[in-house]
Design an enzyme around this catalytic site. Sequence first.
Site, mmCIF file in Angstrom:
data_model
loop_
_atom_site.group_PDB
_atom_site.id
_atom_site.type_symbol
_atom_site.label_atom_id
_atom_site.label_comp_id
_atom_site.label_asym_id
_atom_site.label_seq_id
_atom_site.Cartn_x
_atom_site.Cartn_y
_atom_site.Cartn_z
ATOM 1 N N LYS A 69 68.760 41.791 8.639
ATOM 2 C CA LYS A 69 67.600 42.675 8.622
ATOM 3 C C LYS A 69 66.331 41.922 9.027
ATOM 4 O O LYS A 69 65.549 42.396 9.863
ATOM 5 C CB LYS A 69 67.418 43.293 7.243
ATOM 6 C CG LYS A 69 66.301 44.332 7.187
ATOM 7 C CD LYS A 69 66.176 44.957 5.818
ATOM 8 C CE LYS A 69 65.520 44.008 4.837
ATOM 9 N NZ LYS A 69 65.225 44.635 3.540
ATOM 10 N N ASP A 117 66.361 49.130 6.209
ATOM 11 C CA ASP A 117 66.062 48.808 4.816
ATOM 12 C C ASP A 117 66.350 50.040 3.958
ATOM 13 O O ASP A 117 66.950 51.007 4.423
ATOM 14 C CB ASP A 117 64.606 48.348 4.675
ATOM 15 C CG ASP A 117 63.615 49.485 4.906
ATOM 16 O OD1 ASP A 117 64.029 50.569 5.386
ATOM 17 O OD2 ASP A 117 62.423 49.298 4.602
#
Length: 211
Positions: free
Chosen positions: A120, A138
């Site tokens: 991420k 997220d």
Amino acid sequence: MNNVKRVEILERLRANNPKPETELKWSTPFELLISVLLSAQATDVSVNKATDKLYPIANTPQAIFELGVDGLKQYIKTIGLFNSKAENVIKTCRILLDQYAGEVPESREALESLPGVGRKTANVVLNTAFGWPTIAVDTHIFRVSNRTKFALGKNVDEVEQKLLKVVPKEFKVDVHHWLILHGRYTCVARKPRCGSCIIEDLCEFSDKTDL
């Protein structure tokens, strides 16, 4: 959800915010990398408050490395998990100095090899600093994608792969920012603000609110 709806959603989000940006404050790829690393399980607001004091003093791998772990902690102690984050930031600075001449590498593999940097974080840096069409998923993006049925997935990896598949090329660079901001301010976790949502009529969420 069909692709006609998806494109209409993306067009509305783009019209509402043509040039979306991260809410983290940064001026160099290195500052962005450190801010994203610090933002894990913390708010952008809390990270910005800390880096507003840190970056004027130290905003390069060398300068932050010279602070040392204890010195860095004094600036980031208001952020969650600051002990482990301080360790990772100092280790990251050392690697950048030793292996990359103090520069942030424009490489997923290289970024993901840095302490505390996962997929991420690498996606955010590649997208925001270097303009790659990556999509960092997220909790906000995971929620929005599943709730609207824009991109269903049981985990963040599944949602990321679905988004990469269904989002047309022209929207890929910005879709991460649109979805995260939508999840942060409109499609919030407990009671989504459907009544003030610009894509409410296109959303396939079955339990809409009047908020």
